[in-house]
Design a protein around this motif. Structure first.
Motif, PDB file in Angstrom:
ATOM      1  N   VAL A 166      18.509 -14.858 -40.359  1.00  0.00           N
ATOM      2  CA  VAL A 166      17.235 -15.631 -39.917  1.00  0.00           C
ATOM      3  C   VAL A 166      17.193 -15.688 -38.832  1.00  0.00           C
ATOM      4  CG1 VAL A 166      16.531 -18.057 -40.276  1.00  0.00           C
ATOM      5  CG2 VAL A 166      17.915 -17.101 -42.146  1.00  0.00           C
ATOM      6  N   TYR A 184      11.338 -20.549 -42.520  1.00  0.00           N
ATOM      7  CA  TYR A 184      10.105 -19.885 -42.153  1.00  0.00           C
ATOM      8  C   TYR A 184       8.834 -20.518 -42.026  1.00  0.00           C
ATOM      9  CZ  TYR A 184      13.490 -15.901 -42.144  1.00  0.00           C
ATOM     10  OH  TYR A 184      14.451 -14.849 -41.814  1.00  0.00           O
ATOM     11  N   SER A 234      11.486 -10.947 -44.243  1.00  0.00           N
ATOM     12  CA  SER A 234      12.632 -11.496 -43.856  1.00  0.00           C
ATOM     13  C   SER A 234      13.259 -12.489 -45.017  1.00  0.00           C
ATOM     14  CB  SER A 234      12.320 -12.552 -42.827  1.00  0.00           C
ATOM     15  OG  SER A 234      11.602 -11.819 -41.646  1.00  0.00           O
ATOM     16  N   THR A 292      12.693 -26.322 -37.783  1.00  0.00           N
ATOM     17  CA  THR A 292      13.407 -24.871 -37.974  1.00  0.00           C
ATOM     18  C   THR A 292      14.589 -24.742 -37.210  1.00  0.00           C
ATOM     19  OG1 THR A 292      11.208 -23.751 -37.903  1.00  0.00           O
ATOM     20  CG2 THR A 292      12.817 -22.461 -37.315  1.00  0.00           C
ATOM     21  N   LEU A 307      13.501 -14.267 -37.354  1.00  0.00           N
ATOM     22  CA  LEU A 307      12.533 -15.442 -36.948  1.00  0.00           C
ATOM     23  C   LEU A 307      11.534 -14.838 -35.856  1.00  0.00           C
ATOM     24  CD1 LEU A 307      14.177 -18.886 -37.352  1.00  0.00           C
ATOM     25  CD2 LEU A 307      12.306 -18.181 -38.333  1.00  0.00           C
ATOM     26  N   ARG A 349       5.172 -19.978 -40.021  1.00  0.00           N
ATOM     27  CA  ARG A 349       4.200 -19.379 -40.657  1.00  0.00           C
ATOM     28  C   ARG A 349       3.100 -20.226 -40.706  1.00  0.00           C
ATOM     29  NH1 ARG A 349       7.048 -18.823 -46.323  1.00  0.00           N
ATOM     30  NH2 ARG A 349       4.812 -18.776 -47.042  1.00  0.00           N
ATOM     31  N   ILE A 363       8.007 -13.327 -36.453  1.00  0.00           N
ATOM     32  CA  ILE A 363       6.566 -13.939 -36.612  1.00  0.00           C
ATOM     33  C   ILE A 363       6.287 -14.457 -35.449  1.00  0.00           C
ATOM     34  CG2 ILE A 363       5.946 -16.225 -37.797  1.00  0.00           C
ATOM     35  CD1 ILE A 363       8.072 -15.979 -39.737  1.00  0.00           C
ATOM     36  N   ALA A 391       7.578 -12.968 -43.080  1.00  0.00           N
ATOM     37  CA  ALA A 391       8.148 -14.169 -43.516  1.00  0.00           C
ATOM     38  C   ALA A 391       8.953 -13.739 -44.776  1.00  0.00           C
ATOM     39  CB  ALA A 391       7.293 -15.182 -43.729  1.00  0.00           C
TER      40      ALA A 391
END
Length: 557
Positions: free
Chosen positions: A162, A286, A253, A144, A166, A290, A169, A250
């Motif tokens: 992003v 993502y 986003s 990531t 982020l 996730r 989440i 996610a």
């Protein structure tokens, strides 16, 4: 347990290698993820620009990239599965060693059914932890950030979106994790309670049948089973809802990034190759996070079980200062045979306490080879605990050693028969040999000496040794110790209440057999309260909470 508990690294060395190899594979996999997005975007642009001569090169490179990504994914999964097997083996070995080293006194303070569930299906749940959760955790920590850096190099606005979205989440994961943790803890508690109830029902089945209470126990186990089923469905409900919430966060986003890219593509402020590259790469940033949230529920059982394992292993050094002083050197069989014919096992200042409860001691005892010694005393005074201290299964204070060489008796030169026969399914002969090679002549001799000459070695026993009466089971258990004595250089035989279920005639046969064994140069120690056994021994110690009174002649219990 934390996402990656440091205790896991301490108790399972295989995890360290997995983390190093997983990080390397994750880094390479991230490179091919970026390459995949780049090649796809360029291939689409080539088609849009109508330059078919350049397309085959991109397609070949894309096929190689897909193959490499697939191989890396497979390698990471295979590595995770192999590591899970090693970690479970290491943790199980540590727990078993812990139980053996701490002995019956420590085990008496634990729920044996819960412990068995923990070592068995509990640790099996670590498969999901290593196969699904931990690989995604590695990718989250490694892939990531790398993907976010690549996004910033291509388009600052997309990178900012992003970075801002982020954290949503993890926030959802934390909120859902609190609910999941409590639900999972309740489910694990119900599973342990179900296992305990089932074990209690099996152990007391004969008593339940005699009093006609078996139906009530069936209803109780049924209620516990329904309770466990309901808690499992609640955990699954939380899992599905959390998965939906994480996917929604996610997706929204990614949609924000896609909308911003689309608007700029239409306005012409962003080139098509860059826009396509960003659209393909953004979901990959993502994805690991996730997957961590989604797979947390699959790994929750293993995490809960690992927590319990770490609690069991945490007090390894506890009680070390109160243990009996023993020699660290285990004599080899040949060395044991070369020891003097007459020796004395000296117990000095021996005492046993279970927590704050003092059992007996300190006492001084001598167990001589060639002598049949009895230990008597009222119920609960600690006679069985005394044998446990000699065996090393009960923590005790004091010293324990042979007078000839100041060494403690090794396991190889000790035989033991307890109050509980502990028989297994199989023939009587296999129970007597207990994993050793079966010599039928020696099996028959051992059974005869134990007062079981009427027992056929070929009789098949059921689970738990079912098929024998209580007295017959006792004779087979004693014959097991005598068989060991015949096969190994045993110099110490410990017997706990060997005649409690025997008639007087068989009892006298057994006492005569023990006297013959003692005459071979073996120190035979018998815990008993039976007058007939006491009358046939050479020495009697009457154990009291603070003393051991010796009488040379047999006494009445």
């Amino acid at each position: 347990m934390k996402p990656l508990d440091p205790r896991l690294l301490r108790y399972a060395s295989a995890v360290r290698g997995f983390l190093a190899a997983g990080a390397a594979l994750g880094a390479v996999q991230t490179f091919f993820t970026v390459a995949f997005a780049f090649l796809v975007s360029r291939a689409v642009v080539v088609v849009v620009d109508r330059e078919p001569q350049r397309l085959p090169g991109y397609l070949v490179a894309l096929a190689v990239t897909i193959l490499c990504r697939s191989l890396l994914g497979w390698a990471l999964e295979a590595l995770a599965a192999r590591t899970a097997v090693k970690v479970k083996s290491q943790l199980r070995s540590r727990v078993v060693e812990k139980v053996v080293s701490r002995g019956h006194a420590w085990l008496a303070t634990r729920n044996s059914a819960r412990l068995a569930t923990l070592i068995g299906p509990g640790l099996d749940a670590l498969d999901e932890y290593f196969a699904k959760y931990l690989p995604q955790l590695i990718l989250t920590a490694l892939a990531t950030p790398l993907l976010v850096v690549v996004l910033f190099t291509q388009d600052v606005l997309s990178g900012v979106i992003v970075v801002v979205t982020l954290p949503l989440i993890p926030v959802f994961m934390i909120l859902i994790g609190w609910t999941t943790r409590s639900a999972q803890a309740r489910q694990w508690e119900r599973l342990a309670r179900l296992a305990s109830s089932f074990l209690d029902a099996v152990n007391g089945l004969s008593t339940l049948k005699v009093f006609g209470r078996e139906r009530r126990q069936i209803r109780r186990i049924g209620a516990l089973t329904d309770d466990y089923r309901s808690s499992t469905m609640k955990v699954l409900q939380v899992s599905f809802l959390s998965g939906f919430a994480l996917e929604m966060a996610a997706s929204l986003s990614v949609a924000l990034v896609a909308v911003a890219i689309g608007v700029r593509l239409v306005s012409g402020s962003l080139e098509l190759p860059v826009g396509l590259f960003l659209l393909l790469l953004t979901p990959e940033a993502y994805l690991p996070l996730r997957q961590v949230g989604a797979n947390y529920h699959a790994a929750a059982d293993g995490i809960a079980a690992a927590d319990d394992v770490f609690e069991v292993l945490a007090d390894e050094a506890e009680g070390a200062d109160t243990s009996v002083s023993r020699s660290s050197t285990v004599p080899a069989p040949a060395a044991a045979r070369n020891r003097p014919a007459h020796d004395v096992l000296q117990l000095r200042d021996l005492s046993v306490s279970f927590g704050d409860d003092h059992v007996f001691g300190p006492v001084d005892l001598d167990f001589e080879t060639g002598v049949l010694t009895a230990v008597a005393g009222r119920s609960g005074v600690g006679k069985s605990s005394l044998l446990g201290a000699v065996l090393g299964t009960v923590e005790a204070g004091g010293t324990l050693r042979w007078r000839s060489d100041s060494a403690a008796p090794s396991h190889d030169e000790t035989a033991w028969s307890g109050q509980v026969p502990g028989l297994l399914s199989g023939t009587i002969a296999s129970n007597v040999a207990l994993g050793d090679d079966i010599d039928l002549d020696q099996v028959v001799d051992a059974l005869t000496t134990a007062g079981g000459r009427d027992l056929d070695p070929g009789i098949e026993l059921g689970a738990g040794g079912s098929g024998l009466s209580g007295g017959q089971a006792q004779r087979v258990a004693l014959a097991r110790a005598l068989y060991r004595l015949a096969r190994r250089p045993v110099r110490l035989l410990l017997v706990d209440e060997p005649t409690s279920a025997l008639d007087l005639v068989t009892e006298q046969e057994l006492v005569e057999g023990l006297r013959r064994i003692a005459a071979r140069g073996v120190a035979v120690v018998v815990v008993t309260h039976r007058p007939g056994v006491l009358a046939g021994t050479d020495r009697v110690y009457r154990l009291e909470p603070t003393a051991a009174i010796e009488t040379r002649q047999a006494v009445t219990a």
